[in-house]
Design a protein around this motif. Structure first.
Motif, PDB file in Angstrom:
ATOM      1  N   SER A 104     -27.966  97.434  63.016  1.00  0.00           N
ATOM      2  CA  SER A 104     -26.867  96.997  63.867  1.00  0.00           C
ATOM      3  C   SER A 104     -26.944  97.774  65.164  1.00  0.00           C
ATOM      4  O   SER A 104     -27.517  98.857  65.233  1.00  0.00           O
ATOM      5  CB  SER A 104     -25.521  97.241  63.179  1.00  0.00           C
ATOM      6  N   GLY A 105     -26.370  97.213  66.211  1.00  0.00           N
ATOM      7  CA  GLY A 105     -26.403  97.879  67.502  1.00  0.00           C
ATOM      8  C   GLY A 105     -26.055  96.924  68.609  1.00  0.00           C
ATOM      9  O   GLY A 105     -25.675  95.763  68.373  1.00  0.00           O
ATOM     10  N   SER A 106     -26.199  97.404  69.842  1.00  0.00           N
ATOM     11  CA  SER A 106     -25.816  96.571  70.983  1.00  0.00           C
ATOM     12  C   SER A 106     -26.797  95.431  71.195  1.00  0.00           C
ATOM     13  O   SER A 106     -26.435  94.390  71.742  1.00  0.00           O
ATOM     14  CB  SER A 106     -25.739  97.439  72.245  1.00  0.00           C
ATOM     15  N   LYS A 107     -28.038  95.614  70.770  1.00  0.00           N
ATOM     16  CA  LYS A 107     -29.039  94.572  70.935  1.00  0.00           C
ATOM     17  C   LYS A 107     -29.481  94.066  69.571  1.00  0.00           C
ATOM     18  O   LYS A 107     -29.663  94.835  68.646  1.00  0.00           O
ATOM     19  CB  LYS A 107     -30.251  95.097  71.707  1.00  0.00           C
ATOM     20  N   SER A 108     -29.693  92.776  69.474  1.00  0.00           N
ATOM     21  CA  SER A 108     -30.153  92.203  68.221  1.00  0.00           C
ATOM     22  C   SER A 108     -31.644  92.460  68.055  1.00  0.00           C
ATOM     23  O   SER A 108     -32.357  92.802  69.007  1.00  0.00           O
ATOM     24  CB  SER A 108     -29.886  90.698  68.199  1.00  0.00           C
ATOM     25  N   VAL A 109     -32.114  92.289  66.838  1.00  0.00           N
ATOM     26  CA  VAL A 109     -33.531  92.460  66.553  1.00  0.00           C
ATOM     27  C   VAL A 109     -34.352  91.465  67.361  1.00  0.00           C
ATOM     28  O   VAL A 109     -35.435  91.790  67.865  1.00  0.00           O
ATOM     29  CB  VAL A 109     -33.781  92.287  65.040  1.00  0.00           C
ATOM     30  N   VAL A 110     -33.851  90.259  67.502  1.00  0.00           N
ATOM     31  CA  VAL A 110     -34.558  89.227  68.272  1.00  0.00           C
ATOM     32  C   VAL A 110     -34.702  89.658  69.730  1.00  0.00           C
ATOM     33  O   VAL A 110     -35.767  89.496  70.340  1.00  0.00           O
ATOM     34  CB  VAL A 110     -33.819  87.880  68.156  1.00  0.00           C
ATOM     35  N   GLU A 111     -33.641  90.222  70.307  1.00  0.00           N
ATOM     36  CA  GLU A 111     -33.711  90.688  71.694  1.00  0.00           C
ATOM     37  C   GLU A 111     -34.710  91.822  71.850  1.00  0.00           C
ATOM     38  O   GLU A 111     -35.497  91.851  72.813  1.00  0.00           O
ATOM     39  CB  GLU A 111     -32.331  91.154  72.155  1.00  0.00           C
ATOM     40  N   LEU A 112     -34.681  92.764  70.930  1.00  0.00           N
ATOM     41  CA  LEU A 112     -35.613  93.886  70.993  1.00  0.00           C
ATOM     42  C   LEU A 112     -37.061  93.404  70.913  1.00  0.00           C
ATOM     43  O   LEU A 112     -37.930  93.861  71.659  1.00  0.00           O
ATOM     44  CB  LEU A 112     -35.326  94.866  69.855  1.00  0.00           C
ATOM     45  N   PHE A 113     -37.316  92.467  69.992  1.00  0.00           N
ATOM     46  CA  PHE A 113     -38.667  91.933  69.884  1.00  0.00           C
ATOM     47  C   PHE A 113     -39.062  91.216  71.170  1.00  0.00           C
ATOM     48  O   PHE A 113     -40.172  91.399  71.685  1.00  0.00           O
ATOM     49  CB  PHE A 113     -38.789  90.969  68.709  1.00  0.00           C
ATOM     50  N   SER A 114     -38.168  90.390  71.702  1.00  0.00           N
ATOM     51  CA  SER A 114     -38.488  89.584  72.875  1.00  0.00           C
ATOM     52  C   SER A 114     -38.870  90.451  74.064  1.00  0.00           C
ATOM     53  O   SER A 114     -39.860  90.189  74.760  1.00  0.00           O
ATOM     54  CB  SER A 114     -37.292  88.688  73.225  1.00  0.00           C
ATOM     55  N   GLN A 115     -38.096  91.505  74.302  1.00  0.00           N
ATOM     56  CA  GLN A 115     -38.385  92.385  75.431  1.00  0.00           C
ATOM     57  C   GLN A 115     -39.719  93.109  75.241  1.00  0.00           C
ATOM     58  O   GLN A 115     -40.530  93.190  76.168  1.00  0.00           O
ATOM     59  CB  GLN A 115     -37.256  93.389  75.596  1.00  0.00           C
ATOM     60  N   SER A 116     -39.948  93.623  74.052  1.00  0.00           N
ATOM     61  CA  SER A 116     -41.192  94.356  73.798  1.00  0.00           C
ATOM     62  C   SER A 116     -42.389  93.408  73.800  1.00  0.00           C
ATOM     63  O   SER A 116     -43.470  93.762  74.290  1.00  0.00           O
ATOM     64  CB  SER A 116     -41.103  95.082  72.450  1.00  0.00           C
ATOM     65  N   HIS A 117     -42.197  92.223  73.264  1.00  0.00           N
ATOM     66  CA  HIS A 117     -43.266  91.219  73.224  1.00  0.00           C
ATOM     67  C   HIS A 117     -43.741  90.876  74.629  1.00  0.00           C
ATOM     68  O   HIS A 117     -44.943  90.784  74.894  1.00  0.00           O
ATOM     69  CB  HIS A 117     -42.749  89.977  72.499  1.00  0.00           C
ATOM     70  N   GLU A 118     -42.794  90.720  75.550  1.00  0.00           N
ATOM     71  CA  GLU A 118     -43.156  90.368  76.928  1.00  0.00           C
ATOM     72  C   GLU A 118     -43.978  91.471  77.575  1.00  0.00           C
ATOM     73  O   GLU A 118     -44.990  91.214  78.231  1.00  0.00           O
ATOM     74  CB  GLU A 118     -41.880  90.113  77.734  1.00  0.00           C
ATOM     75  N   MET A 119     -43.574  92.711  77.359  1.00  0.00           N
ATOM     76  CA  MET A 119     -44.278  93.835  77.969  1.00  0.00           C
ATOM     77  C   MET A 119     -45.658  94.044  77.339  1.00  0.00           C
ATOM     78  O   MET A 119     -46.682  94.067  78.032  1.00  0.00           O
ATOM     79  CB  MET A 119     -43.444  95.107  77.814  1.00  0.00           C
ATOM     80  N   VAL A 120     -45.691  94.182  76.004  1.00  0.00           N
ATOM     81  CA  VAL A 120     -46.957  94.457  75.324  1.00  0.00           C
ATOM     82  C   VAL A 120     -47.914  93.283  75.466  1.00  0.00           C
ATOM     83  O   VAL A 120     -49.119  93.463  75.680  1.00  0.00           O
ATOM     84  CB  VAL A 120     -46.707  94.775  73.835  1.00  0.00           C
ATOM     85  N   GLY A 121     -47.371  92.068  75.376  1.00  0.00           N
ATOM     86  CA  GLY A 121     -48.220  90.887  75.493  1.00  0.00           C
ATOM     87  C   GLY A 121     -48.896  90.780  76.838  1.00  0.00           C
ATOM     88  O   GLY A 121     -50.084  90.440  76.934  1.00  0.00           O
ATOM     89  N   ASN A 122     -48.154  91.080  77.911  1.00  0.00           N
ATOM     90  CA  ASN A 122     -48.737  91.026  79.250  1.00  0.00           C
ATOM     91  C   ASN A 122     -49.880  92.016  79.401  1.00  0.00           C
ATOM     92  O   ASN A 122     -50.938  91.697  79.955  1.00  0.00           O
ATOM     93  CB  ASN A 122     -47.655  91.323  80.299  1.00  0.00           C
ATOM     94  N   ILE A 123     -49.667  93.232  78.891  1.00  0.00           N
ATOM     95  CA  ILE A 123     -50.703  94.267  79.005  1.00  0.00           C
ATOM     96  C   ILE A 123     -51.961  93.842  78.253  1.00  0.00           C
ATOM     97  O   ILE A 123     -53.083  94.013  78.738  1.00  0.00           O
ATOM     98  CB  ILE A 123     -50.171  95.606  78.467  1.00  0.00           C
ATOM     99  N   TRP A 124     -51.774  93.259  77.050  1.00  0.00           N
ATOM    100  CA  TRP A 124     -52.924  92.843  76.246  1.00  0.00           C
ATOM    101  C   TRP A 124     -53.685  91.710  76.921  1.00  0.00           C
ATOM    102  O   TRP A 124     -54.925  91.702  76.939  1.00  0.00           O
ATOM    103  CB  TRP A 124     -52.449  92.435  74.864  1.00  0.00           C
ATOM    104  N   VAL A 125     -52.977  90.748  77.498  1.00  0.00           N
ATOM    105  CA  VAL A 125     -53.629  89.612  78.153  1.00  0.00           C
ATOM    106  C   VAL A 125     -54.394  90.072  79.387  1.00  0.00           C
ATOM    107  O   VAL A 125     -55.513  89.625  79.646  1.00  0.00           O
ATOM    108  CB  VAL A 125     -52.584  88.535  78.528  1.00  0.00           C
ATOM    109  N   GLU A 126     -53.789  90.993  80.134  1.00  0.00           N
ATOM    110  CA  GLU A 126     -54.416  91.419  81.385  1.00  0.00           C
ATOM    111  C   GLU A 126     -55.695  92.226  81.144  1.00  0.00           C
ATOM    112  O   GLU A 126     -56.676  92.080  81.870  1.00  0.00           O
ATOM    113  CB  GLU A 126     -53.426  92.258  82.197  1.00  0.00           C
ATOM    114  N   ASP A 127     -55.673  93.098  80.125  1.00  0.00           N
ATOM    115  CA  ASP A 127     -56.858  93.943  79.921  1.00  0.00           C
ATOM    116  C   ASP A 127     -56.931  94.413  78.470  1.00  0.00           C
ATOM    117  O   ASP A 127     -56.610  95.565  78.161  1.00  0.00           O
ATOM    118  CB  ASP A 127     -56.809  95.144  80.864  1.00  0.00           C
ATOM    119  N   PRO A 128     -57.377  93.540  77.552  1.00  0.00           N
ATOM    120  CA  PRO A 128     -57.446  93.951  76.145  1.00  0.00           C
ATOM    121  C   PRO A 128     -58.425  95.099  75.910  1.00  0.00           C
ATOM    122  O   PRO A 128     -58.218  95.919  75.017  1.00  0.00           O
ATOM    123  CB  PRO A 128     -57.891  92.675  75.428  1.00  0.00           C
TER     124      PRO A 128
END
Length: 655
Positions: free
Chosen positions: A152-176
């Motif tokens: 439980s918390g201010s952010k849902s699990v879905v929100e936490l995943f979405s934010q991290s997914h966008e950041m980590v995914g971009n880094i992986w696509v740009e330079d795996p």
């Protein structure tokens, strides 16, 4: 410039676009079905294409040039069930996970090296240990990024995943290639730090004297005025009870320290035995508490913890003579047999989530509607229920559970009878009928899902030790028979040649191969049964297990939690202190002490790694009670020797 006008054939060599429609699910379906363990059964119907922690999943990630999305959970912290359900309930999240990753779900209790790894990873980001932990990993099992998933918390699990997914995914696509190189270097540095931590552990040069100092320090942490135990943490304090019980009955230490241990133990048991940590409806005990008092438990349980608490209470009774401790311990064993026993006579671990906290709490008005006047009067006195609620402010500072009650064995039937003026027999009858009615109401509230019970080695070995202890304390031969027969079944079910596995079902070694912790529990159970049956075959099996331990849990001159054939990370992870209960180091140190006393020591090079008292135990004894016990036994214990022609009556007395 002219070269830039040509066709872009190189695009075909790029990894799948993490945000594009060209990506498709790497795995065709969820692959958890049939795997042993409640973590997997909770997610085997999930639309997320979860894969097991095994080489094939890594190869899948390698072929598809995708990251692995690894979620590490343990049954003892059942918030995982809601978190997995929340992820699976959002179609967009399910699609993102399936298209862009190889999702892997890990039971961090049986894959113990990953459970321990979460502590290292949380420490690296300045966070306390919190599970489940979501980890992005390269196909060669190197962590890239990770985030704890709060229930439980201010952010849902879905929100936490979405934010991290966008950041980590971009880094992986740009330079795996960069991500792979950087994460591999981080992992190599992490391995160096882990080895350095083990090599630089400061050990006492006078373990005999310092073990007594640690014991004395433990007694000083309890304040009988405020009824608080500094540094006890949130888990049920089995380690403290075990160590205090041992200190109180060891003749080789000073009478003053023994008396101090006994006084502290009596006070601690006084607090615990009437607290809400014990469920007066079904007889079970809760793993941990919320807040700084024992008034509001974390309402989750598992078989291994139940059995360990039973052992602690039985030893506590043996020292203090407090009959309440004996009653609670025997009630726990009854609950364990009813709840966790499998058809084959083994025990499952359990630990699944059943309802929110509110479903476990009670309001006076609700209880009044369900009970007769006689039952209500007796139950209110016996359980501690109040009209205004009984949760102290420190347990519920935000008053989230306003006017709610946790229930406990607040008073005995005799005490209730004396207060109400009703005879004891009638009071016991009223309490019994009230208990049956309220248990039925709670079961309807919780509606726990049907559990697929797989025999679990840790749970079964714990129950064996509980049975043996119950015989040692009560003299009831039925407990001795149950201990021996259950251990015989466990040896047959969990043996994989000379090795052990954590479940009675086959799966990849990375999932079910016995870790060092499993071997420590098995040796303990074998020696406990040998002590009450005087059957030397169990001592010989314990010796065989210790030889196997010295062979498979040492690599590159370092201890390892995971045997080489099951290890996928390559990290020299070691379970050094009591993070989730007893540690592997403590169990193996205790095994070495006991086997040495019986003339079957571990291999000297291995003993050197598990013996010794860390100086940290002098300041933080709560986190090292298992190792302190092992040192006390080695330095201050007695060994009793008897001949083959000892009369049967004396053999029984020894047992």
């Amino acid at each position: 410039m002219l070269g830039g006008c040509g066709e872009k054939e190189a695009d075909a060599e790029l990894p799948p676009e993490i945000f594009g429609d060209m990506g498709s699910s790497v795995a065709d379906e969820n692959a958890l079905k049939g795997l042993p363990g409640i973590i997997y059964s909770a997610a085997e119907s999930s639309p997320i294409h979860w894969q097991p922690w095994q080489k094939e999943s890594m190869e899948m990630a390698e072929r598809s040039q995708r990251l692995m999305l690894v979620v590490i959970a343990i049954p003892q912290q059942p918030s995982y069930a809601r978190i997995l359900a929340d992820l699976a309930a959002d179609p967009k999240t399910v699609d993102e996970i399936n298209r862009n990753y190889v999702p892997i779900l890990v039971d961090g209790d049986s894959v113990r090296e990953l459970g321990i790894l979460t502590a290292y990873l949380c420490g690296e980001i300045g966070s306390r240990v919190q599970l489940p932990l979501m980890v992005w990993m390269t196909p060669d099992c190197n962590p890239v990024a990770w985030i704890p998933l709060p229930a439980s918390g201010s952010k849902s699990v879905v929100e936490l995943f979405s934010q991290s997914h966008e950041m980590v995914g971009n880094i992986w696509v740009e330079d795996p290639a960069y991500v792979s190189l950087n994460s591999r270097m981080d992992q190599e540095n992490r391995a160096v730090r882990i080895k350095k931590r083990l090599a630089e552990r400061e050990l006492s040069e006078e373990p005999g004297a310092d073990s007594l100092r640690a014991l004395r320090q433990l007694t000083s942490l309890y304040d009988p005025v405020s009824r608080t135990f500094d540094g006890a943490g949130g888990l049920f304090p089995c380690g403290a009870i075990d160590l205090l019980s041992m200190g109180a009955r060891m003749d080789d230490i000073s009478g003053r320290l023994r008396e101090k241990c006994k006084d502290t133990l009596e006070n601690l048991l006084d607090d615990l035995l009437v607290s809400a940590m014990f469920d007066p409806l079904d007889g079970g005990v809760y793993n941990s508490r919320r807040g700084s008092t024992w008034a509001l438990p974390g309402f989750h349980r598992d078989c291994a913890t139940q059995a360990r608490v039973a052992v602690s209470l039985l030893d506590g009774y043996g020292v203090t003579g407090d009959k309440r401790a004996l009653e609670r311990a025997l009630g726990i064993l009854t609950f364990v047999e009813k709840t966790y026993r499998t058809q084959g006579g083994l025990f499952s671990l359990g630990g699944g989530r059943a309802g929110d906290t509110e479903a476990w709490l009670w309001r006076y008005e609700d209880v009044k509607d369900w009970l007769s006047e006689e039952e209500l009067s007796a139950w209110v006195l016996a359980s501690g229920v109040k009209v205004s609620g009984n949760l102290p402010s420190e347990a519920d500072p935000l008053r989230k559970f306003f006017r709610a009650n946790s229930i406990s064995f607040a008073k005995t039937a005799e005490q209730v009878s004396a207060l109400s003026g009703v005879d004891v027999k009638s009071t016991e009858a009223a309490l019994g009928s009230a208990r049956e009615k309220l248990l039925k109401v709670r079961d309807n509230r919780l509606n726990p899902p049907a559990e697929k019970r797989a025999g679990n080695a840790a749970a079964t070995f714990r129950v064996v030790s509980a049975y043996a202890t119950a015989y040692r304390i009560t003299g009831d031969e039925d407990f001795r028979e149950r201990a021996a027969s259950t251990l015989t079944k466990a040896r047959q079910s969990f043996a994989d040649g000379p090795r052990l596995r954590s479940y009675d079902r086959d799966a990849a070694p990375s999932l079910v191969a016995g870790r060092a912790f499993t071997y420590g529990l098995a040796i303990q159970a074998a020696l406990d049964v040998a002590a009450v049956t005087l059957d030397e075959s169990w001592i010989l099996w314990a010796g065989d297990l210790s030889s196997t331990v010295s062979e498979i849990f040492v690599q590159d001159d370092s201890l390892r939690e995971c045997p080489a054939g099951a290890d996928l990370t390559g990290l020299p992870v070691v379970d050094l202190e009591m993070m989730f209960g007893q540690s592997s180091m403590g169990l193996l140190s205790m095994a070495d002490s006991r086997l040495e006393a019986l003339g079957i020591p571990l291999v000297p090079s291995f003993s050197a790694r598990v013996d010794g008292l860390p100086l940290a135990a002098l300041d933080r004894p709560i986190q090292h009670t298992d190792i302190i016990q092992a040192v006390l036994m080695r330095e201050h214990g007695f060994t009793y020797v008897f001949g083959d022609d000892v009369p049967a009556e004396m053999r029984e007395a020894i047992a």
